[in-house]
Write a protein that holds these residues in place. Structure first.
Motif, mmCIF file in Angstrom:
data_model
loop_
_atom_site.group_PDB
_atom_site.id
_atom_site.type_symbol
_atom_site.label_atom_id
_atom_site.label_comp_id
_atom_site.label_asym_id
_atom_site.label_seq_id
_atom_site.Cartn_x
_atom_site.Cartn_y
_atom_site.Cartn_z
ATOM 1 N N ASP A 176 43.501 47.223 44.504
ATOM 2 C CA ASP A 176 44.169 46.215 44.891
ATOM 3 C C ASP A 176 44.290 45.106 43.783
ATOM 4 O OD1 ASP A 176 44.233 46.640 47.702
ATOM 5 O OD2 ASP A 176 42.921 45.281 48.774
ATOM 6 N N SER A 177 43.745 45.355 42.727
ATOM 7 C CA SER A 177 43.577 44.639 41.048
ATOM 8 C C SER A 177 44.917 45.077 40.738
ATOM 9 C CB SER A 177 42.436 44.896 40.785
ATOM 10 O OG SER A 177 42.561 43.744 39.524
ATOM 11 N N ALA A 178 45.178 46.218 40.864
ATOM 12 C CA ALA A 178 46.015 46.840 40.109
ATOM 13 C C ALA A 178 47.620 46.410 40.372
ATOM 14 C CB ALA A 178 46.445 48.315 40.116
ATOM 15 N N ASP A 179 48.009 46.402 42.356
ATOM 16 C CA ASP A 179 48.742 45.343 42.864
ATOM 17 C C ASP A 179 48.907 44.242 42.511
ATOM 18 O OD1 ASP A 179 48.732 48.097 43.883
ATOM 19 O OD2 ASP A 179 47.978 47.547 45.382
ATOM 20 N N PHE A 180 47.963 43.077 42.240
ATOM 21 C CA PHE A 180 47.925 41.794 41.768
ATOM 22 C C PHE A 180 48.615 41.999 40.890
ATOM 23 C CE2 PHE A 180 44.607 41.303 45.107
ATOM 24 C CZ PHE A 180 44.742 41.168 45.685
ATOM 25 N N ALA A 181 48.282 43.335 39.858
ATOM 26 C CA ALA A 181 48.619 42.954 38.236
ATOM 27 C C ALA A 181 49.871 42.965 38.746
ATOM 28 C CB ALA A 181 47.490 43.612 37.709
ATOM 29 N N ARG A 182 50.573 44.463 39.485
ATOM 30 C CA ARG A 182 51.900 44.123 38.822
ATOM 31 C C ARG A 182 52.375 42.869 39.488
ATOM 32 N NH1 ARG A 182 50.078 49.624 39.465
ATOM 33 N NH2 ARG A 182 49.304 49.122 40.909
ATOM 34 N N PHE B 101 27.494 38.276 41.692
ATOM 35 C CA PHE B 101 27.941 36.657 41.492
ATOM 36 C C PHE B 101 28.188 36.315 42.955
ATOM 37 C CE2 PHE B 101 28.769 38.954 37.574
ATOM 38 C CZ PHE B 101 28.437 37.829 37.088
ATOM 39 N N VAL B 102 27.732 35.391 43.655
ATOM 40 C CA VAL B 102 28.281 34.444 44.618
ATOM 41 C C VAL B 102 28.659 33.288 44.915
ATOM 42 C CG1 VAL B 102 27.502 34.268 46.928
ATOM 43 C CG2 VAL B 102 26.188 35.943 45.450
ATOM 44 N N SER B 103 30.092 32.717 44.694
ATOM 45 C CA SER B 103 30.664 31.698 44.371
ATOM 46 C C SER B 103 30.545 30.694 44.900
ATOM 47 C CB SER B 103 32.386 31.443 44.289
ATOM 48 O OG SER B 103 32.664 31.860 45.617
ATOM 49 N N THR B 104 31.086 29.418 44.925
ATOM 50 C CA THR B 104 31.038 28.528 45.887
ATOM 51 C C THR B 104 32.206 28.749 46.478
ATOM 52 O OG1 THR B 104 32.457 27.545 44.446
ATOM 53 C CG2 THR B 104 30.063 27.169 44.048
ATOM 54 N N LYS B 105 32.581 29.319 47.101
ATOM 55 C CA LYS B 105 33.903 30.227 47.534
ATOM 56 C C LYS B 105 33.254 31.010 48.530
ATOM 57 C CE LYS B 105 36.895 27.520 46.682
ATOM 58 N NZ LYS B 105 37.768 26.179 47.528
ATOM 59 N N GLY B 106 32.059 31.286 48.230
ATOM 60 C CA GLY B 106 30.802 32.625 49.080
ATOM 61 C C GLY B 106 31.333 33.808 48.301
ATOM 62 N N ASP B 107 32.662 34.711 47.894
ATOM 63 C CA ASP B 107 32.916 35.815 47.646
ATOM 64 C C ASP B 107 31.853 35.952 46.616
ATOM 65 O OD1 ASP B 107 35.736 35.539 48.094
ATOM 66 O OD2 ASP B 107 35.966 34.135 46.609
ATOM 67 N N VAL B 108 31.542 37.762 47.077
ATOM 68 C CA VAL B 108 30.085 38.092 46.020
ATOM 69 C C VAL B 108 31.267 39.028 45.124
ATOM 70 C CG1 VAL B 108 28.647 39.785 46.506
ATOM 71 C CG2 VAL B 108 29.364 38.045 47.796
ATOM 72 N N GLN C 235 35.606 41.740 48.259
ATOM 73 C CA GLN C 235 36.460 40.817 49.189
ATOM 74 C C GLN C 235 37.750 41.171 48.530
ATOM 75 O OE1 GLN C 235 33.173 39.127 49.339
ATOM 76 N NE2 GLN C 235 34.203 38.554 46.614
ATOM 77 N N ASP C 236 38.570 41.004 48.728
ATOM 78 C CA ASP C 236 39.880 40.664 48.143
ATOM 79 C C ASP C 236 39.537 38.737 47.505
ATOM 80 O OD1 ASP C 236 40.895 43.026 47.927
ATOM 81 O OD2 ASP C 236 42.371 42.662 49.579
ATOM 82 N N ILE C 237 39.786 38.989 46.078
ATOM 83 C CA ILE C 237 39.848 37.023 45.930
ATOM 84 C C ILE C 237 41.837 36.814 45.516
ATOM 85 C CG2 ILE C 237 38.861 35.346 45.024
ATOM 86 C CD1 ILE C 237 36.666 37.520 44.197
ATOM 87 N N PRO C 238 43.120 37.328 46.275
ATOM 88 C CA PRO C 238 44.156 36.977 45.972
ATOM 89 C C PRO C 238 44.002 36.303 44.698
ATOM 90 C CG PRO C 238 43.518 37.248 48.016
ATOM 91 C CD PRO C 238 42.735 36.952 47.695
ATOM 92 N N GLU C 239 43.554 34.746 44.541
ATOM 93 C CA GLU C 239 44.319 34.119 43.436
ATOM 94 C C GLU C 239 43.335 34.087 42.703
ATOM 95 O OE1 GLU C 239 42.450 33.829 46.190
ATOM 96 O OE2 GLU C 239 40.559 32.163 46.495
ATOM 97 N N LEU C 240 42.913 35.026 42.163
ATOM 98 C CA LEU C 240 42.378 35.269 40.613
ATOM 99 C C LEU C 240 42.423 36.843 40.743
ATOM 100 C CD1 LEU C 240 37.906 33.594 41.152
ATOM 101 C CD2 LEU C 240 40.109 33.265 40.782
ATOM 102 N N GLY C 241 43.406 36.959 41.420
ATOM 103 C CA GLY C 241 43.911 38.286 41.303
ATOM 104 C C GLY C 241 42.625 39.726 41.175
ATOM 105 N N ILE C 242 41.132 39.966 42.465
ATOM 106 C CA ILE C 242 40.691 40.580 42.228
ATOM 107 C C ILE C 242 40.899 41.120 43.715
ATOM 108 C CG2 ILE C 242 38.043 40.769 42.424
ATOM 109 C CD1 ILE C 242 37.618 38.451 40.276
#
Lengths: 438, 602
Positions: free
Chosen positions: A413-419, A335-342, A371-378
């Motif tokens: 990082d995803s785990a960190d975002f979750a925590r 997936f490639v998002s409108t924000k350019g995230d892959v 890439q990290d996508i912090p607003e999505l917790g990815i």
């Protein structure tokens, strides 16, 4: 049963082998194509040489030059398909070079087709005899050399004098390794493989038009074509519709897909979503894809994905879906998002029939991100793993309730975002749900 | 042996028809076998004479606990037996009372192409409310049948038997004759069945291999099949999960009876009018002498069991007498169910009904990988390896040690199940082709899936010999090769990798009176009954050229090949297709065009 993520992954890798062209998976054989007259000898030679190579690889001695073109078209005789039962070796002339050949063949056997050549010992043929010397019985292709042997269809093998055949200029080939016992009887190599003669006509079949009229027949022909084309159909599957019991608030999940289309091209849609009861939906998306059959077991898919929750995102989607060896159902997409995230996702499922109706289904899903996508917790890299085991009972093929367990891990990082969000990066769901399609 | 004494025809009746009653005089249905009003009657009426009316209409049908929509002709399923006389001219009026087009194809009868009854090929079809009249001289004798060639109507009940009595004496001597029309009934509409086949591979197969099955499959075998993404139990696409198997419209519980007097020679005319089912026919305790195949007399062959492919016919003669009753078993090839009738010396006499046998499994030979089952038949050596057709050996050795090599090959990664370089260039390689037979040997000596190991005599094509030598003695002037292709998972079926929609403007063409050897290669793991309209071809089965048996339908065993010699002497456009109804519907259909005698295009 142990959840075998590793084997799932391995199978996915195996699946990718499918993408390599068939030709690349294939070595050492020449395609079975009808030889056109002008190239007949050349083809026969090159095929012969390929074959000779294979013989050598098998350890059968084949003399160098055994494939040199012969002075007479009979050189390309394919003895493998010659009807030896009707060949009257007994009537051969004394100098025909077969005098040393022992053939305890019962030519009088009424069941000609079950003739056995096991007793035929070509190995004892006189060596150095040019008549038989270079003959490669396995490969020389007599029947397809139509031009060179106009008379061959009426050739009487019974009267054939091998002594006169002058099969090649090179000395002997040891035929000892050959086993004629498994030969196909029937002398169809006397018959050339040809396209229809000009008298057969050309173009579409129109005989009925003259009798019933152009309009009526054209309409009927169109209907016949439509009717024998497999048709268009609509399929809808609820792969997972489930209640998820877990620590904290219980949740729910849906995973549906479907298509409308024909054998090759389809419009494919997918939707997934989950949440906890009493809270807003955690994640939900829909995908609209063009799906095209590109291999016997795989479709290529491309389209868009719209996220329905969280920050507004639209993604371009490209992926494959199908069945990998060992019957793994695979769905992999990037997936490639409108924000350019892959990002990417790979799902695999395997139906294990315990009985005709009781089916155990291991399932694994990996989510990846570039890439990290912090607003999505990815988190970048391997973002999330989900492994599940569901046991369903097919009351009908179309309707199967199930129970199971599903484990999710968020990684790195995803785990960190979750925590950071106060969530547990590892969640175990006990699920009950239904799988259905129509 | 030519003399015919006391030949008479009796329709088989349900529940005990008097010994001397004739079909039609007291049809079975008249005794109230049906309890549900509005249903089509079961079984055969007989129609004959120079002018015959056939009325096609919507109906319902019930058997056992299944009831559903149907199409009946003249109010019965099967429709009436057409009893014709060789040398006469018959006028058949097809009245269409459906709300859709219909048609009738006279399967096996030599007719002018425009009367052959295939919409879009031979004629436009019969519109609702209209009548189509086919008038033609009857040029042959034997057992044939008729059925709709429109959509999926055949599955719904639109079929029936044809018997043509010979102009001269019948070489087959019998005291009594019966028709056995084999077919299926489903509550599901044919379109629903097709839809399920398309969507759910293995939808109707409840004999699949599982963790708890009894199949003689090793772990390695099971992994191999899984790796190929195919099923060793994929014998028939539609099973008893959807079908009740019918004999003359009678389900297994309907007590169909064929009466005999001990010692009589009874002729049974078997017609497989099923849409999708091959049947294994046996009468435990009673040997059967095959005397006719596809309407053409053959030299008698005595067997204990034979397989009949969809659209084939076989006439057998039996001489019951030792027992009071015999069970006629028509077991579906996948052994998921059976049709049953009784040969009874007195009304109500019954014999034991054998249980269903274990379902068969596909073999290495069915995968197109030569024949691992050497033995059973005397010509095992022949079915070993075909060294011909340039390059079909695919890395196989010369068969000198087949077993060992096969074991080695089974270990090869991927097993080259789809080596498309083995295909002729005119075969289209695409998603619709999931397999290529590595070594498609001639399997005419095969009795059919599941019958190689039975402990009694079976029939195969190599045992068939034309009863009278035919005149045609020419060596074919050319060969051609047609590949049977498919994708089980997607339920796509085709010839040469191309559905009919891809080749509808490119018929298979023959010059008039041209004699051609046609090789069919089955690149699938299913058996396909391939039918050519308008002609009889001669199976190249090892018989002398003038005794090659004449057939209109030939079974291609999975992964194997077969050849027939065709004299293209019936000008016009003719259908050529797999007679598995849903395979045809999926694309396994072509037109054969035979040019006119003057060389003009047909």
């Amino acid at each position: 049963m142990k959840i075998r993520i590793a084997s799932l992954l391995a199978s996915l890798a195996v699946g990718s082998v499918l993408a390599s062209p068939a030709a690349a998976q294939h070595a050492g054989h020449s395609p079975a194509e009808p030889q056109q007259s002008a190239e007949a000898q050349t083809d026969a030679k090159s095929k012969c040489e390929q074959e000779a190579g294979r013989h050598r690889a098998m350890g059968h001695p084949v003399a160098e030059g055994a494939c040199e073109p012969a002075a007479q078209p009979e050189a390309a005789m394919d003895h493998s398909r010659m009807d030896h039962m009707t060949m009257d070796h007994g009537s051969m002339t004394a100098q025909d070079g077969h005098s040393g050949m022992t053939m305890p063949m019962d030519a009088a056997r009424p069941e000609a087709l079950s003739g056995s050549h096991e007793g035929m010992n070509h190995g004892s043929m006189p060596q150095g005899n040019p008549a038989e010397g270079a003959m490669d019985h396995s490969k020389m292709n007599h029947g397809e050399m139509r031009q060179a042997e106009a008379g061959s269809s009426s050739m009487d093998h019974g009267q054939m004098d091998h002594g006169q055949m002058n099969q090649g200029q090179t000395p002997s080939q040891d035929m000892q390794g050959m086993d004629h016992s498994a030969m196909q009887m029937g002398s169809d190599d006397d018959i050339p493989l040809l396209p229809p003669p000009p008298e057969a006509g050309s173009g579409p079949a129109r005989a009925a038009v003259a009798i019933w009229g152009e309009e009526a027949m054209n309409e009927a022909r169109r209907e016949l074509v439509r009717e024998t084309d497999g048709g268009m159909r609509f399929w809808f599957q609820g792969d997972r519709l489930e209640y998820r019991a877990r620590e904290g608030k219980d949740g729910y999940l849906w995973d549906i897909q479907g298509y409308y289309g024909g054998d090759i091209d389809k419009f494919w849609f997918k939707s997934e979503g989950e949440g906890s009861f009493g809270e807003p939906i955690e994640g939900a998306e829909v995908q609209a894809l063009w799906s095209r059959a590109i291999a016997p077991f795989f479709d290529f898919q491309a389209g868009v994905r719209q996220d329905l929750t969280g920050p507004e995102r639209t993604h371009a989607v490209i992926g494959i879906q199908g069945i990998a060896p060992y019957q793994f159902e695979v769905d992999a997409a990037a997936f490639v998002s409108t924000k350019g995230d892959v990002t990417a996702r790979i799902e695999g499922e395997l139906d294990q029939r315990i009985t005709q109706r009781l089916i155990l289904q291991p399932r694994a899903e990996l989510a990846l991100s570039a890439q990290d996508i912090p607003e999505l917790g990815i988190g970048a890299g391997l973002d999330r793993i989900e492994a599940g085991l569901r046991l369903r009972y097919e009351f009908a093929r179309e309707f199967a309730p199930y129970v199971g367990v599903s484990q999710e891990w968020r990684i790195g990082d995803s785990a960190d975002f979750a925590r950071a969000a106060g969530e547990d990066p590892s969640v175990t769901n006990y699920v009950v749900g239904v799988r259905f399609w129509f | 042996m030519i003399a015919v004494n006391r030949r008479k025809f009796l329709g088989a009746g349900a529940g005990g028809m008097g010994l001397l009653s004739f079909a039609g005089a007291m049809p079975a249905w008249a005794r109230g076998a049906d309890i549900l009003a509005g249903n089509a009657r079961k079984g055969l009426d007989e129609v004959s004479g120079p002018n015959i009316d056939l009325t096609v209409a919507r109906s319902a049908f019930a058997t056992g606990n299944r009831r559903g929509g149907a199409i009946a002709v003249n109010g019965t399923i099967p429709g009436p037996l057409l009893r014709l006389q060789e040398g006469t001219t018959v006028r058949l009026n097809v009245h269409n009372q459906l709300e859709e087009d219909t048609s009738i194809h006279w399967h096996g009868l030599l007719v002018p192409f425009q009367l052959d009854g295939v919409p879009g090929v031979s004629f436009p079809g019969v519109k609702p409310g209209e009548t189509f009249t086919a008038e033609f001289p009857v040029r042959q004798s034997g057992t044939y049948w008729w059925h709709s060639h429109s959509g999926l109507q055949e599955q719904a009940g639109h079929y029936g038997a044809i018997v043509v009595d010979p102009a001269g004496p019948d070489p087959v001597q019998a005291d009594r004759e019966y028709i056995v029309v084999l077919s299926e009934f489903s509550e599901m509409s044919p379109h629903t069945i097709f839809d399920k086949l398309k969507k759910g591979e293995g939808y109707f197969n409840y004999n699949q291999n599982t963790w708890t099955d009894d199949y003689p499959l090793s772990g390695e075998d099971r992994r191999m099949w899984a790796r190929m993404r195919m099923m060793p139990t994929d014998i028939l696409d539609v099973s008893s999960a959807a079908y009740t198997y019918l004999l003359n419209g009678h389900g297994p519980l309907d007590n169909l009876e064929y009466l005999f007097r001990p010692g009589e020679r009874v002729r049974l005319r078997f017609i497989n009018a099923g849409a999708m089912t091959f049947f294994n026919i046996r009468i435990p305790g009673l040997p059967m002498t095959i005397v006719q195949a596809d309407g053409q007399n053959v030299e008698p062959v005595e067997v204990d069991e034979f397989q009949i492919g969809v659209a084939e016919t076989y006439d057998v003669v039996v001489t019951p007498g030792a027992q009071q009753a015999y069970t006629l078993v028509a077991e579906s090839m996948d052994r998921s169910g059976m049709g049953i009738a009784t040969l009874a010396s007195a009304p109500g006499a019954r014999a034991a009904i054998p249980p269903l046998r274990d379902p068969p499994l596909l073999t290495m030979a069915d995968m197109g990988m030569s024949d691992m089952d050497h033995g059973s038949s005397g010509d095992a050596g022949m079915s070993g390896m075909d060294h011909g057709s340039g390059g079909d050996m695919a890395g196989m050795d010369h068969g000198s040690s087949g077993q060992a090599e096969m074991a080695g090959m089974a270990g090869m990664s991927g097993m080259q199940m789809r080596d498309t370089s083995l295909l002729p260039p005119d075969v289209k390689v695409g998603p619709g082709l999931d397999m290529v037979s590595m070594n498609p040997v001639d399997r005419m000596g095969d009795p059919g899936i599941g019958l190689a190991d039975v402990p009694h005599r079976t029939l195969d094509y190599r045992k068939l010999r034309a009863f009278t030598p035919h005149r045609e003695g020419r060596t074919p002037s050319r060969r051609m090769e047609i590949h049977l292709t498919g994708n089980m998972e997607r339920y796509m079926w085709s010839f040469d990798g191309k559905k009919f929609s891809a080749v509808s403007d490119e018929p298979i063409r023959f010059a008039y009176n041209e004699r051609v050897r046609v090789k069919l290669v089955n690149d699938t793991m299913m058996a396909h009954p391939i039918h050519l309209h308008g002609h009889f071809f001669e199976l190249v089965n090892g018989a002398p050229a003038d005794r090659q048996p004449l057939k209109h339908t030939v079974i291609l065993q999975p992964g194997g090949s077969a050849q027939f010699d065709l004299t293209a002497d019936e000008p016009g456009d003719w259908a050529f297709h797999c007679h598995l109804l849903y395979h045809m519907h999926a694309g396994m259909f072509q037109i054969v065009t035979v040019a006119n005698p003057d060389g003009s295009e047909a």
